[in-house]
Write an enzyme that holds these catalytic residues in place. Structure first.
Site, PDB file in Angstrom:
ATOM      1  CG  ASN A  34      -2.078   0.906   1.119  1.00 28.19           C
ATOM      2  OD1 ASN A  34      -1.943   2.057   0.733  1.00 28.19           O
ATOM      3  ND2 ASN A  34      -3.252   0.398   1.455  1.00 28.19           N
ATOM      4  CG  HIS A  81      -9.443  -2.029  -3.887  1.00 28.15           C
ATOM      5  ND1 HIS A  81     -10.114  -1.070  -4.630  1.00 28.15           N
ATOM      6  CD2 HIS A  81      -9.181  -1.456  -2.697  1.00 28.15           C
ATOM      7  CE1 HIS A  81     -10.230   0.030  -3.910  1.00 28.15           C
ATOM      8  NE2 HIS A  81      -9.674  -0.180  -2.726  1.00 28.15           N
ATOM      9  CG  HIS A  83      -8.343  -1.892   2.111  1.00 28.50           C
ATOM     10  ND1 HIS A  83      -7.551  -0.786   2.235  1.00 28.50           N
ATOM     11  CD2 HIS A  83      -9.259  -1.585   1.161  1.00 28.50           C
ATOM     12  CE1 HIS A  83      -7.966   0.160   1.409  1.00 28.50           C
ATOM     13  NE2 HIS A  83      -9.015  -0.302   0.746  1.00 28.50           N
TER      14      HIS A  83
HETATM   15  P1  AMP Z   1     -10.077   2.816  -1.090  1.00 33.98           P
HETATM   16  O1  AMP Z   1     -10.227   4.152  -0.423  1.00 33.98           O
HETATM   17  O2  AMP Z   1     -10.813   1.704  -0.416  1.00 33.98           O
HETATM   18  O3  AMP Z   1     -10.352   2.916  -2.561  1.00 33.98           O
HETATM   19  O4  AMP Z   1      -8.529   2.412  -0.922  1.00 33.98           O
HETATM   20  C1  AMP Z   1      -7.528   2.762  -1.814  1.00 33.98           C
HETATM   21  C2  AMP Z   1      -6.217   2.261  -1.227  1.00 33.98           C
HETATM   22  O5  AMP Z   1      -5.272   2.193  -2.272  1.00 33.98           O
HETATM   23  C3  AMP Z   1      -5.630   3.161  -0.141  1.00 33.98           C
HETATM   24  O6  AMP Z   1      -5.264   2.347   0.969  1.00 33.98           O
HETATM   25  C4  AMP Z   1      -4.376   3.780  -0.823  1.00 33.98           C
HETATM   26  O7  AMP Z   1      -3.343   4.020   0.101  1.00 33.98           O
HETATM   27  C5  AMP Z   1      -4.022   2.716  -1.832  1.00 33.98           C
HETATM   28  N1  AMP Z   1      -3.362   3.178  -3.057  1.00 33.98           N
HETATM   29  C6  AMP Z   1      -3.768   4.147  -3.915  1.00 33.98           C
HETATM   30  N2  AMP Z   1      -2.935   4.247  -4.978  1.00 33.98           N
HETATM   31  C7  AMP Z   1      -1.990   3.283  -4.807  1.00 33.98           C
HETATM   32  C8  AMP Z   1      -0.820   2.868  -5.533  1.00 33.98           C
HETATM   33  N3  AMP Z   1      -0.465   3.460  -6.684  1.00 33.98           N
HETATM   34  N4  AMP Z   1      -0.065   1.845  -5.055  1.00 33.98           N
HETATM   35  C9  AMP Z   1      -0.420   1.230  -3.888  1.00 33.98           C
HETATM   36  N5  AMP Z   1      -1.501   1.574  -3.140  1.00 33.98           N
HETATM   37  C10 AMP Z   1      -2.267   2.590  -3.581  1.00 33.98           C
END
Ligand code: AMP
Length: 141
Positions: A34, A81, A83
């Site tokens: 992340n 996705h 978490h």
């Molecule tokens: P959500 O708010 O459920 O859509 O979560 C998006 C997650 O993706 C968050 O935990 C971000 O920190 C993570 N995130 C966003 N862009 C990236 C990236 N390029 N690489 C890795 N994690 C990411």
């Protein structure tokens, strides 16, 4: 055994993902570290719930929190996705404070995506190192 996606072009919703962030992949899905973890080991699965159950087995010796958002729940990356957030005793003063921490991170990310504010992302080097550790652990399991 670690299976590989047939293509190296990973996309997380609209965002291209550097293969160095990816530590596990199947022909249909992959897992990545992340950019802004809420707790150490906070990782993400691109869609593919078979992968989800496979990785739950890997996490069996840890407490963990699973989180799946939709747009109405504050999702910032418009793509299915999952978490996984490892938990341990005392990581937050009050156990449920993790939800506030998640909200704060998501608001920060949203602000960045909307307004391109000051970056607080982790470096690719740090993420690549974490992904390499997971790859190594998975290759031994
Ligand atoms: P959500 O708010 O459920 O859509 O979560 C998006 C997650 O993706 C968050 O935990 C971000 O920190 C993570 N995130 C966003 N862009 C990236 C990236 N390029 N690489 C890795 N994690 C990411």
């Amino acid at each position: 055994m670690v299976k590989q996606m047939s293509t190296e072009s990973y996309k997380f919703g609209p965002y291209p993902i550097d293969p160095k962030e990816v530590f596990y992949s199947t022909p249909l899905s992959y897992a990545l570290v992340n950019l802004r973890p809420v707790v150490p080991g906070h990782i993400l699965f691109d869609h593919g719930f078979i992968l989800f159950f496979e990785l739950c087995l890997v996490h069996m010796n840890l407490g963990y929190r699973v989180k799946v958002d939709g747009p109405q729940a504050g999702q910032t990356v418009p793509h299915v996705h999952v978490h996984i957030l490892p938990r341990k005793d005392g990581d937050f003063e009050k156990n449920d404070d993790i939800y506030d921490a998640i909200d704060v991170k998501e608001k920060e990310l949203k602000a960045k995506l909307d307004l391109d504010k000051e970056r607080k992302d982790r470096s690719m080097e740090e993420m690549a190192q974490e992904a390499a550790e997971y790859r190594s652990l998975l290759s031994k399991s």
